[in-house]
Design a protein around this motif. Structure first.
Motif, PDB file in Angstrom:
ATOM      1  N   MET A 208       0.866  -1.175   0.000  1.00 27.14           N
ATOM      2  CA  MET A 208       0.000   0.000   0.000  1.00 27.14           C
ATOM      3  C   MET A 208       0.902   1.224   0.000  1.00 27.14           C
ATOM      4  N   ASP A 209       1.105   1.824  -1.172  1.00 29.65           N
ATOM      5  CA  ASP A 209       1.952   3.008  -1.214  1.00 29.65           C
ATOM      6  C   ASP A 209       1.110   4.281  -1.278  1.00 29.65           C
ATOM      7  N   PHE A 210       1.782   5.402  -1.159  1.00 34.61           N
ATOM      8  CA  PHE A 210       1.116   6.700  -1.074  1.00 34.61           C
ATOM      9  C   PHE A 210       0.194   6.947  -2.270  1.00 34.61           C
ATOM     10  N   ASP A 211       0.705   6.745  -3.475  1.00 34.91           N
ATOM     11  CA  ASP A 211      -0.117   6.989  -4.670  1.00 34.91           C
ATOM     12  C   ASP A 211      -1.353   6.102  -4.694  1.00 34.91           C
ATOM     13  N   ASP A 212      -1.189   4.831  -4.327  1.00 27.47           N
ATOM     14  CA  ASP A 212      -2.332   3.919  -4.286  1.00 27.47           C
ATOM     15  C   ASP A 212      -3.385   4.395  -3.286  1.00 27.47           C
ATOM     16  N   GLN A 213      -2.920   4.813  -2.116  1.00 26.35           N
ATOM     17  CA  GLN A 213      -3.863   5.308  -1.106  1.00 26.35           C
ATOM     18  C   GLN A 213      -4.566   6.573  -1.584  1.00 26.35           C
ATOM     19  N   MET A 214      -3.817   7.486  -2.183  1.00 19.52           N
ATOM     20  CA  MET A 214      -4.430   8.728  -2.665  1.00 19.52           C
ATOM     21  C   MET A 214      -5.485   8.434  -3.727  1.00 19.52           C
ATOM     22  N   ARG A 215      -5.169   7.540  -4.658  1.00 17.79           N
ATOM     23  CA  ARG A 215      -6.142   7.177  -5.691  1.00 17.79           C
ATOM     24  C   ARG A 215      -7.376   6.529  -5.078  1.00 17.79           C
ATOM     25  N   ARG A 216      -7.149   5.618  -4.137  1.00 18.70           N
ATOM     26  CA  ARG A 216      -8.258   4.869  -3.531  1.00 18.70           C
ATOM     27  C   ARG A 216      -9.217   5.785  -2.776  1.00 18.70           C
ATOM     28  N   TYR A 217      -8.679   6.686  -1.987  1.00 16.19           N
ATOM     29  CA  TYR A 217      -9.534   7.499  -1.121  1.00 16.19           C
ATOM     30  C   TYR A 217      -9.925   8.851  -1.710  1.00 16.19           C
TER      31      TYR A 217
ATOM     32  N   THR B  85      -3.581  11.434  -7.339  1.00 17.02           N
ATOM     33  CA  THR B  85      -2.320  11.101  -6.677  1.00 17.02           C
ATOM     34  C   THR B  85      -1.681  12.312  -6.023  1.00 17.02           C
ATOM     35  N   ASP B  86      -2.114  13.500  -6.404  1.00 17.23           N
ATOM     36  CA  ASP B  86      -1.576  14.738  -5.829  1.00 17.23           C
ATOM     37  C   ASP B  86      -2.654  15.390  -4.962  1.00 17.23           C
ATOM     38  N   PRO B  87      -2.427  15.475  -3.644  1.00 11.52           N
ATOM     39  CA  PRO B  87      -3.457  16.060  -2.767  1.00 11.52           C
ATOM     40  C   PRO B  87      -3.857  17.481  -3.175  1.00 11.52           C
ATOM     41  N   ALA B  88      -2.929  18.236  -3.744  1.00 15.74           N
ATOM     42  CA  ALA B  88      -3.234  19.612  -4.144  1.00 15.74           C
ATOM     43  C   ALA B  88      -4.251  19.678  -5.285  1.00 15.74           C
ATOM     44  N   SER B  89      -4.375  18.598  -6.039  1.00 21.60           N
ATOM     45  CA  SER B  89      -5.306  18.615  -7.173  1.00 21.60           C
ATOM     46  C   SER B  89      -6.710  18.143  -6.800  1.00 21.60           C
ATOM     47  N   ALA B  90      -6.894  17.688  -5.574  1.00 19.38           N
ATOM     48  CA  ALA B  90      -8.218  17.223  -5.135  1.00 19.38           C
ATOM     49  C   ALA B  90      -9.078  18.405  -4.709  1.00 19.38           C
ATOM     50  N   THR B  91     -10.349  18.336  -5.045  1.00 20.25           N
ATOM     51  CA  THR B  91     -11.269  19.382  -4.600  1.00 20.25           C
ATOM     52  C   THR B  91     -11.485  19.246  -3.092  1.00 20.25           C
ATOM     53  N   PRO B  92     -11.916  20.314  -2.444  1.00 13.84           N
ATOM     54  CA  PRO B  92     -12.217  20.213  -1.011  1.00 13.84           C
ATOM     55  C   PRO B  92     -13.257  19.135  -0.711  1.00 13.84           C
ATOM     56  N   GLU B  93     -14.235  18.992  -1.598  1.00 17.45           N
ATOM     57  CA  GLU B  93     -15.264  17.972  -1.409  1.00 17.45           C
ATOM     58  C   GLU B  93     -14.668  16.569  -1.489  1.00 17.45           C
ATOM     59  N   ALA B  94     -13.776  16.356  -2.476  1.00 15.86           N
ATOM     60  CA  ALA B  94     -13.128  15.053  -2.626  1.00 15.86           C
ATOM     61  C   ALA B  94     -12.245  14.758  -1.420  1.00 15.86           C
ATOM     62  N   MET B  95     -11.563  15.758  -0.907  1.00 17.77           N
ATOM     63  CA  MET B  95     -10.722  15.560   0.280  1.00 17.77           C
ATOM     64  C   MET B  95     -11.585  15.183   1.485  1.00 17.77           C
ATOM     65  N   ALA B  96     -12.686  15.879   1.682  1.00 21.26           N
ATOM     66  CA  ALA B  96     -13.562  15.583   2.823  1.00 21.26           C
ATOM     67  C   ALA B  96     -14.147  14.180   2.717  1.00 21.26           C
ATOM     68  N   ALA B  97     -14.626  13.829   1.534  1.00 22.42           N
ATOM     69  CA  ALA B  97     -15.199  12.492   1.342  1.00 22.42           C
ATOM     70  C   ALA B  97     -14.127  11.421   1.499  1.00 22.42           C
ATOM     71  N   GLY B  98     -12.941  11.666   0.968  1.00 29.83           N
ATOM     72  CA  GLY B  98     -11.854  10.704   1.084  1.00 29.83           C
ATOM     73  C   GLY B  98     -11.406  10.521   2.521  1.00 29.83           C
ATOM     74  N   MET B  99     -11.337  11.601   3.273  1.00 28.10           N
ATOM     75  CA  MET B  99     -10.955  11.496   4.680  1.00 28.10           C
ATOM     76  C   MET B  99     -11.990  10.682   5.455  1.00 28.10           C
ATOM     77  N   GLU B 100     -13.245  10.858   5.119  1.00 29.67           N
ATOM     78  CA  GLU B 100     -14.302  10.084   5.774  1.00 29.67           C
ATOM     79  C   GLU B 100     -14.139   8.592   5.471  1.00 29.67           C
ATOM     80  N   ARG B 101     -13.949   8.249   4.191  1.00 28.29           N
ATOM     81  CA  ARG B 101     -13.746   6.848   3.805  1.00 28.29           C
ATOM     82  C   ARG B 101     -12.503   6.267   4.476  1.00 28.29           C
ATOM     83  N   LEU B 102     -11.430   7.044   4.482  1.00 26.21           N
ATOM     84  CA  LEU B 102     -10.186   6.594   5.084  1.00 26.21           C
ATOM     85  C   LEU B 102     -10.365   6.346   6.580  1.00 26.21           C
ATOM     86  N   SER B 103     -11.047   7.230   7.273  1.00 26.27           N
ATOM     87  CA  SER B 103     -11.280   7.072   8.710  1.00 26.27           C
ATOM     88  C   SER B 103     -12.117   5.826   9.005  1.00 26.27           C
TER      89      SER B 103
END
Length: 90
Positions: free
Chosen positions: A1-10, A14-32
């Motif tokens: 499980m590498d960083f890029d894989d985790q970023m894509r999955r959640y 692959t670049d956190p700066a390119s994710a929308t705030p909504e995608a970041m919030a939803a991804g953090m929820e899934r990750l948690s």
């Protein structure tokens, strides 16, 4: 499980700066949620590390009941601090 894989999955990127705030919030929820359900120590650590890097990790005592895992997480945090302190500011 590498960083890029985790970023894509959640977060779908692959670049956190390119994710929308909504995608970041939803991804953090899934990750948690997945972190809370994960039983493999290595996968849990990788998930916690990503949450830590993104500023949304649970406290060590909550995340890692095992003292050895807490120590590993502290070492990881110290390593990141050392890397950050060696980077040029600005």
């Amino acid at each position: 499980m590498d960083f890029d894989d985790q970023m894509r999955r959640y977060f779908g990127v692959t670049d956190p700066a390119s994710a929308t705030p909504e995608a970041m919030a939803a991804g953090m929820e899934r990750l948690s949620v997945e972190f809370g359900l994960e039983t493999d120590p290595g996968r849990r650590f990788a998930m916690w590390a990503l949450m830590h890097i993104l500023g949304n990790a649970p406290d060590l005592d909550v995340a890692f009941p095992d003292p050895g895992e807490r120590d590993a997480a502290r070492n990881f945090m110290d390593m990141l601090d050392q890397i950050a302190s060696g980077l040029p500011q600005g």
